[in-house]
Design an enzyme around this catalytic site. Sequence first.
Site, PDB file in Angstrom:
ATOM      1  N   LYS A  57      -5.049   3.497  -2.914  1.00 47.63           N
ATOM      2  CA  LYS A  57      -4.473   3.042  -1.642  1.00 47.63           C
ATOM      3  C   LYS A  57      -5.598   2.845  -0.472  1.00 47.63           C
ATOM      4  CE  LYS A  57      -0.783   1.909  -3.713  1.00 47.63           C
ATOM      5  NZ  LYS A  57      -0.253   0.552  -4.044  1.00 47.63           N
TER       6      LYS A  57
ATOM      7  N   SER B 112       0.697  -1.240  -0.099  1.00 45.15           N
ATOM      8  CA  SER B 112       0.077   0.068  -0.023  1.00 45.15           C
ATOM      9  C   SER B 112       0.785   1.120  -0.079  1.00 45.15           C
ATOM     10  CB  SER B 112      -1.031  -0.160   1.262  1.00 45.15           C
ATOM     11  OG  SER B 112      -1.894   1.085   0.968  1.00 45.15           O
TER      12      SER B 112
ATOM     13  N   TYR C 132      -4.429   8.094  -6.757  1.00 45.65           N
ATOM     14  CA  TYR C 132      -3.630   7.339  -6.149  1.00 45.65           C
ATOM     15  C   TYR C 132      -4.025   7.111  -4.693  1.00 45.65           C
ATOM     16  CZ  TYR C 132       0.567   5.134  -4.532  1.00 45.65           C
ATOM     17  OH  TYR C 132       1.596   4.319  -3.965  1.00 45.65           O
TER      18      TYR C 132
END
Length: 273
Positions: free
Chosen positions: A152, A134, A148
């Site tokens: 995650k 992660s 992004y």
Amino acid sequence: MSKTIFITGASRGFGKLWAEAFLKRGDKVVATARNLDTLADLVSTYGDAILPIQLDVNNREADFAAVEQAKQHFGTIDVLINNAGYGLFGTIEETSEQEAREQIETNVFGLLWLTQAVLPVMRAQGHGHIIQVSSVLGIATLPVLGLYNASKFAVEGLSETLATEVGGFGIKVSLIEPNGFATDWAGASATHTQVLPEYEGVRAAFQAGLTDADAFGVPEATSEAVLKLVDSANPPLRLFLGKVALPWVKQVYEQRLASWEEWQPVAAAAHGK
């Protein structure tokens, strides 16, 4: 006792460094990459200890086939490291539909398909360790990395839930949370949206925050931590990598808790009884 490690995104960066660290100490490694030429040096050095597989993690059928190939070849898969992924730089408004879908497709769905593929193998073995790469940006956020961050955050929720579902089968789940490291993640591996001039100030502030070279860790230094994580009989759900990540997250959570406490009377009243 050697382990069999299945690691995606092994062509460069963390993936290749960790693959070689496992090979050096005598583990067997299934290394996937879109371009197998990037693994030629490892194959030349370590021979039969490495099984290179060409793989686009976005292809669910290919993911399942790769796991089956690895199982048939080495007989077991002790550890899956879902490392494949990339960064998309751009503000939320600047992000196109295709860019958003591709970011989530790789960072979330690619990881999900491989997780689903390896679970029957690990359940049958009665043991296994799934490690999701992660990011500290799955816990706290930065501007200009919205999609992004979102990908995650999704990996965090998926993996924390997974840990509660598969522990009874002897399967461990860990999330690796790196802060910034001096890889090419923000360089050749990244993609960028088309920019809007209205966000020049936001982008400038973001860039100004990246000027402290000491804030970026040395990628090679992470290998020992990953080896310890794999060898642990009781691995943590989350492992921060780097000296910046945890202090920053603690600061973020202190601010969150303060805000939540401030609004708790309103929240409690909304319960209705």
